[in-house]
Structure formats: C-alpha cells, structure tokens
Design a protein around this motif. Structure first.
Motif, short mmCIF file in Angstrom:
data_model
loop_
_atom_site.label_atom_id
_atom_site.label_comp_id
_atom_site.label_asym_id
_atom_site.label_seq_id
_atom_site.Cartn_x
_atom_site.Cartn_y
_atom_site.Cartn_z
N GLU A 432 0.42 -1.39 -0.06
CA GLU A 432 -0.34 0.21 -0.47
C GLU A 432 0.73 1.39 0.25
O GLU A 432 0.71 2.62 0.09
N TYR A 433 1.82 1.21 0.56
CA TYR A 433 3.02 2.42 0.12
C TYR A 433 3.46 2.92 -1.46
O TYR A 433 3.76 3.55 -1.77
N SER A 434 3.42 1.66 -2.12
CA SER A 434 3.35 2.23 -3.14
C SER A 434 1.90 2.11 -4.79
O SER A 434 1.73 2.89 -5.76
N ARG A 435 1.19 1.64 -3.82
CA ARG A 435 -0.49 1.50 -4.98
C ARG A 435 -1.45 2.17 -4.45
O ARG A 435 -1.40 1.41 -2.50
N SER A 436 -2.12 2.02 -4.67
CA SER A 436 -3.63 2.80 -4.03
C SER A 436 -4.43 1.59 -3.44
O SER A 436 -3.69 0.57 -4.14
N PRO A 437 -5.49 1.96 -2.42
CA PRO A 437 -6.43 0.48 -1.66
C PRO A 437 -6.94 0.46 -3.00
O PRO A 437 -7.19 -0.75 -3.57
N ALA A 438 -7.35 1.38 -4.21
CA ALA A 438 -7.75 0.74 -5.12
C ALA A 438 -7.42 -0.04 -6.54
O ALA A 438 -8.09 -0.99 -7.20
N GLU A 439 -6.26 0.69 -6.55
CA GLU A 439 -5.27 -0.02 -7.43
C GLU A 439 -5.74 -2.06 -6.96
O GLU A 439 -5.69 -2.44 -8.09
N ILE A 440 -5.46 -1.83 -5.69
CA ILE A 440 -4.70 -3.03 -4.71
C ILE A 440 -5.98 -4.16 -4.96
O ILE A 440 -5.67 -5.93 -5.71
N GLU A 441 -6.92 -3.67 -4.87
CA GLU A 441 -8.96 -4.12 -5.34
C GLU A 441 -8.65 -4.45 -6.89
O GLU A 441 -9.16 -5.79 -7.38
N TYR A 442 -8.04 -4.04 -7.63
CA TYR A 442 -8.28 -3.95 -9.60
C TYR A 442 -7.78 -5.05 -9.57
O TYR A 442 -7.64 -6.19 -10.52
N MET A 443 -6.06 -4.89 -8.92
CA MET A 443 -5.76 -5.93 -8.92
C MET A 443 -5.48 -7.72 -8.22
O MET A 443 -5.96 -8.74 -8.99
N LYS A 444 -6.45 -7.74 -7.33
CA LYS A 444 -6.96 -8.84 -6.78
C LYS A 444 -8.32 -9.34 -8.21
O LYS A 444 -8.23 -11.07 -7.95
N ALA A 445 -8.69 -8.73 -8.41
CA ALA A 445 -9.79 -9.02 -9.40
C ALA A 445 -9.71 -9.45 -10.65
O ALA A 445 -9.66 -10.55 -10.91
N VAL A 446 -8.52 -8.85 -10.77
CA VAL A 446 -7.80 -9.24 -11.94
C VAL A 446 -7.06 -11.10 -12.09
O VAL A 446 -7.77 -11.82 -12.35
N LYS A 447 -6.84 -10.79 -10.93
CA LYS A 447 -6.32 -12.47 -10.42
C LYS A 447 -7.65 -13.94 -10.36
O LYS A 447 -7.08 -14.22 -10.77
N ALA A 448 -8.64 -12.90 -10.00
CA ALA A 448 -9.38 -13.49 -9.53
C ALA A 448 -10.36 -14.24 -11.03
O ALA A 448 -10.44 -15.31 -11.07
N VAL A 449 -10.14 -13.32 -12.36
CA VAL A 449 -10.41 -14.28 -13.45
C VAL A 449 -9.47 -14.90 -13.84
O VAL A 449 -10.17 -15.77 -14.05
N PHE A 450 -8.54 -14.62 -13.68
CA PHE A 450 -6.93 -15.27 -14.38
C PHE A 450 -6.95 -16.97 -13.59
O PHE A 450 -6.28 -17.40 -13.89
N ASP A 451 -6.75 -16.59 -11.95
CA ASP A 451 -6.69 -17.71 -11.29
C ASP A 451 -8.47 -17.81 -9.92
O ASP A 451 -7.65 -17.90 -8.94
N PRO A 452 -9.19 -17.81 -10.40
CA PRO A 452 -10.19 -18.07 -9.87
C PRO A 452 -9.91 -19.48 -8.09
O PRO A 452 -11.58 -18.91 -7.60
N ASN A 453 -9.26 -20.55 -8.86
CA ASN A 453 -9.29 -21.14 -7.07
C ASN A 453 -8.21 -21.06 -6.04
O ASN A 453 -7.76 -21.56 -6.07
N GLY A 454 -7.34 -19.47 -6.63
CA GLY A 454 -6.63 -19.18 -6.25
C GLY A 454 -5.09 -19.87 -5.72
O GLY A 454 -4.45 -20.25 -4.67
N ILE A 455 -4.64 -20.86 -6.70
CA ILE A 455 -3.57 -21.88 -6.67
C ILE A 455 -2.34 -21.42 -7.20
O ILE A 455 -0.77 -22.25 -7.45
N MET A 456 -2.56 -20.17 -8.01
CA MET A 456 -1.00 -19.84 -8.59
C MET A 456 -0.34 -18.56 -7.71
O MET A 456 -0.65 -18.40 -7.21
N ASN A 457 1.43 -19.59 -7.24
CA ASN A 457 1.74 -18.96 -6.09
C ASN A 457 0.89 -17.29 -5.17
O ASN A 457 1.93 -16.72 -5.15
N PRO A 458 -0.12 -18.78 -4.08
CA PRO A 458 -0.83 -17.35 -3.92
C PRO A 458 0.39 -17.11 -2.38
O PRO A 458 1.12 -17.81 -1.52
N GLY A 459 0.15 -16.06 -2.12
CA GLY A 459 0.60 -15.20 -0.78
C GLY A 459 1.64 -14.82 -1.47
O GLY A 459 2.15 -13.69 -0.55
#
Length: 464
Positions: A432-459
């Motif tokens: 969050e020191y380099s990315r805004s909360p809104a950016e981070i939420e969009y990034m998480k949304a992009v991940k959910a599209v490509f990796d819906p089960n959260g198996i790709m390098n989680p964490g």
C-alpha cells in the motif's frame, strides 16, 4: 499437500523421474536467494512441454493444490519460495531456444532459457540481448518476465517488459493463451501480455516467450569516477547525458567498493579514496566520442564534482571496472544483508537518499550500511549487513521495525518499494505504500479472473 496418492497422480502427468520429494530437492527448489522464509514444498515437478504444464495446472485446480513457479531462483523477494506445502513447478527442462527470426530480430524461448544463454545466442547471431544483471548466468527468462527484471542497462534499453514481443501462457484456469503474436503494432484491445509481465506467476505460468534482440553495441567503454559526496553524482550524470547516449550509469559507496576489493581478485580503479563512485558506460564509436567523454570528465573535475577517474582502454579493463559494481551483491551476501530495492524519479534521488540515509543512520547506528544501485534510472539498493554475532531472526526483526519509516519516505516521494525485485512475500505487507487501495482491489480482481481457485503462487504480491 502431503497425501501420497496426490503425489502418485502428479507423477502420471510428467515423464518418469520428473517428480522429486527428497529433502535435498525440496530445500534446493523451494527457495530463492532470500533468507527470510524456510522452504517447505511438498514436491518438485519438472514439466518438459506446454501440454504437461497445462495438465499440472488443471490437476492442481481439481485437487485444490497450490503451485509455485521456479526458474533460476535468483529472486530477492521470496516470490519463488514455497513455504506452505506447495508443489514447485520447475522449468529447468524447458530450456531451449526454439526459433530465430533474423528479419524481425526475435528469438522464441522456453521459460527455462538462462539469461546468459540468450545473450550468447544473440551474440552468435551478430545481435544483442541487452537486459543484464549480476545473476544473468543463473536467472531464467520466465523468471525475468515474472518480475519484469531490470538490471544495469535500463537507462538505455529499459526493463524486460520492453523486450517481450509475445508469449504463450497457461492461466490459472489451465487455458493456453497466445498473447500479442510477436507483433510490433497491435491495436486490438487489452494487451494481456503486459499483465503477465511482473505478475510473479500469480496469474499463470509463462511457457514460451518471443524476445526481441538489438544490434550489438560498438566499442563499449566505461569510466569509473570518484566523487567527494553523493550530491555530486547527479550533476555528473547530467553532464555526461548532455554529451553522450549512456548505456549504463551506476553508483556505489566506498564501503561497497572496500568489500569487493577485499576479495583480492579485482584491482582498485585508482589510488584516490572517495566516499562515492559512479560507473558509466557508452559506445565509443568514434575517436570524437571518446574525446568528448574525456572532455566531460575534465569539466566535472573542474567543477569539483569528480576527484579522480579512469576510462577503460581494453575489453579486459572494461570487464574489471564492471566487476567493481557487479561483484557487490555476491560479496556482501556473506553478511546476510537485509535488502531494500527502492526507486523514485531521477530528479528526486538526492533528497530522497538523504532522508533514507538519515533514518537508517538514526535507527541502525551499529549496523554497517552499503549503498549501490542503478542511479541513472532512479533505483537505489539499500543493504544493511548483519553483525556476525547477531542471530538472523533478531537481525531481520530489528530491520523490519524501520521499514515503516523507510517506506513512508518512499510514499512521500511517490516512489516504489520494489524497483526491480518484485513484491513476493518480502514486500507484500507494504504494497500500500506504492499502490492505492483501489489499485490493489483491481489487481485482486484481475487475479480472480485468471486464477479463480487461487492456486497460482498464493500469498505473493498480496495475501492469499
């Protein structure tokens, strides 16, 4: 994942002997160059084809098994660390350059191609792959893409992102996508290729990449210049940039140089002791350019910005001057350094470094601090060396307490908490020191599209 039945299933997806579960392999392939996290994978799998990677990902979705990509394991953000029973997918056996296109100046690479391998291939073709760094002999193209690797030539050639013409990926859903198809001009909507560059394997795995190549530089020549203080480095940069097209502009402190010289295998550049040093490189294509570099050096001496300097006169001397910079990371690794890879715009570098240096000096008075970096592109490497007598966990704990102040300063200057090493796990909690909360939420949304089960390098990048 510890179920032997799942391991047996995994073995059916690849060739015999390409799933390892012995302790030595788990330790070796479950980590990268960071020392913050203990590796704890459940298995290492070595696919040899895109089809096998796809089968592994689809199996992992069905069984809800987490996957961690592994390349050369030279990363410094723990992006390739498997610390929670994941299956490590190593690309060591997908290591071929498949195709060369002379007209387009491109090479089609599997993800396990080592950076130096591509550099040598380009040289053999009379061309040049300019993305370069100290770990080029071990790092792999897939990992370079995953972290958008930078290195020592960014000031002239840019990051890895600039050299990826196209790629094939296996998404977190197990789909194979061919992105951009190696085109220079392609105005057909979203460029999904760019999402995967720097994604650290959190959206899917790069399984093939077409890399652009460049003409070979002519008569590369380096200067190492000693300066009386850090403030003098920036006017030196501006003076040389005004006269020459630089291919690199690096800096390092006297403490960094002392560590390298203590190895005994690289000579000092000159006798004068200086607090800071700059290494710059350019193409001396004509005698006039070499003369211009010397004239600029003399101007910098007259202005008091430079105390002493040397210019390479041969290929061997060029290599020796570069060793003064490139050997720093390897040399200080003996002290288990706590690393921060930070950046700001070039104009803000002097004020930014002063503030960071003051924070570190106040809170780490007994720790040795080593500065170096790619200052021509605004990237600074802050290294705090562990005292020999101090426990590693105690040392990292003390360093972590000051991260907040360091990263608050990064945020104040609109900088980045990770210029070229990625986020991984080491910077995840500071995103969050380099990315805004809104950016981070969009990034998480992009991940959910490509990796819906959260198996790709989680964490990695953000919490799972």
């Amino acid at each position: 994942m510890t179920d032997p039945a799942l391991i047996d299933e995994l073995k059916t997806l690849v060739e015999p002997g390409k799933v390892l579960t012995d302790a030595d392999s788990l330790n070796a392939y479950g980590k990268d160059w960071t020392k913050h996290f203990a590796p704890a994978p459940s298995a290492i799998v070595f696919p040899k084809s895109i089809e096998q990677v796809q089968a592994i990902v689809r199996w992992a979705n069905e069984r809800k098994v987490a996957l961690v990509p592994s390349g050369g394991r030279t990363g410094l953000s723990a992006a390739a660390v498997a610390a929670n029973g994941e299956v490590v997918v190593s690309f060591d056996y997908m290591n071929q350059i498949l195709e060369f296109n002379e007209m387009d100046r491109t090479a089609v690479c599997q993800p396990g191609v080592v950076t130096a391998q591509l550099q040598q291939f380009a040289e053999d073709k009379g061309l040049y792959y300019p993305v370069d760094f100290a770990s080029a002999g071990s790092s792999q193209i897939g990992g370079n893409i995953g972290t958008n690797a930078g290195g020592i030539k960014v000031i002239r050639y840019g990051m890895t992102r600039n050299w990826v013409a196209g790629m094939k990926v296996v998404t977190g859903k197990g789909d194979v996508l061919e992105l951009n198809k190696d085109l220079i001009k392609n105005a057909t909507g979203y460029d999904l290729r760019q999402l995967f560059i720097g994604a650290e394997g959190t959206l899917g795995f790069v399984v093939e990449a077409t890399m652009r190549l460049e003409r070979q530089p002519t008569n590369l020549t380096a200067l190492v210049l000693g300066t009386p203080d850090f403030d003098s480095i920036m006017p030196v940069l501006h003076a040389f940039q005004d006269k020459l097209d630089l291919t690199a502009f690096e800096f390092f402190s006297d403490k960094a140089l002392a560590k390298v010289l203590a190895r005994g295998d690289v000579p000092a550049p000159f006798e004068t002791d200086c607090p800071f040093y700059a290494l710059l490189e350019f193409e001396a294509t004509t005698d006039e350019r070499a003369d211009q570099a010397l004239a600029t050096f003399e101007h910098c001496v007259e202005q008091g910005w430079v105390l002493d300097g040397v210019m390479s006169q041969s290929e061997q001397q060029l290599q020796n001057l570069w060793k003064l910079r490139e050997y720093i990371s390897e040399t200080i690794s003996h002290w288990t350094p706590y690393k921060n890879d930070i950046s700001v715009t070039i104009a803000k570098v002097p004020a930014f470094l002063k503030e960071i240096d003051a924070i570190v000096g106040e809170h780490y008075p007994d720790f040795e601090i080593v500065w170096f970096g790619h200052i021509g592109d605004g990237n600074l490497h802050l290294n705090i060396l562990k005292p020999d007598a101090m426990d590693k966990d105690e040392f990292f704990g003390k360093c972590a307490t000051v991260n907040k102040w360091v990263f608050e300063t990064v945020q104040k200057y609109n900088g980045s908490i990770s210029a070229e090493h990625g986020v991984g796990m080491t910077k995840r909690d500071y995103l969050e020191y380099s990315r805004s909360p809104a950016e981070i939420e969009y990034m998480k949304a992009v991940k959910a599209v490509f990796d819906p089960n959260g198996i790709m390098n989680p964490g990695k990048i953000f919490a799972a």
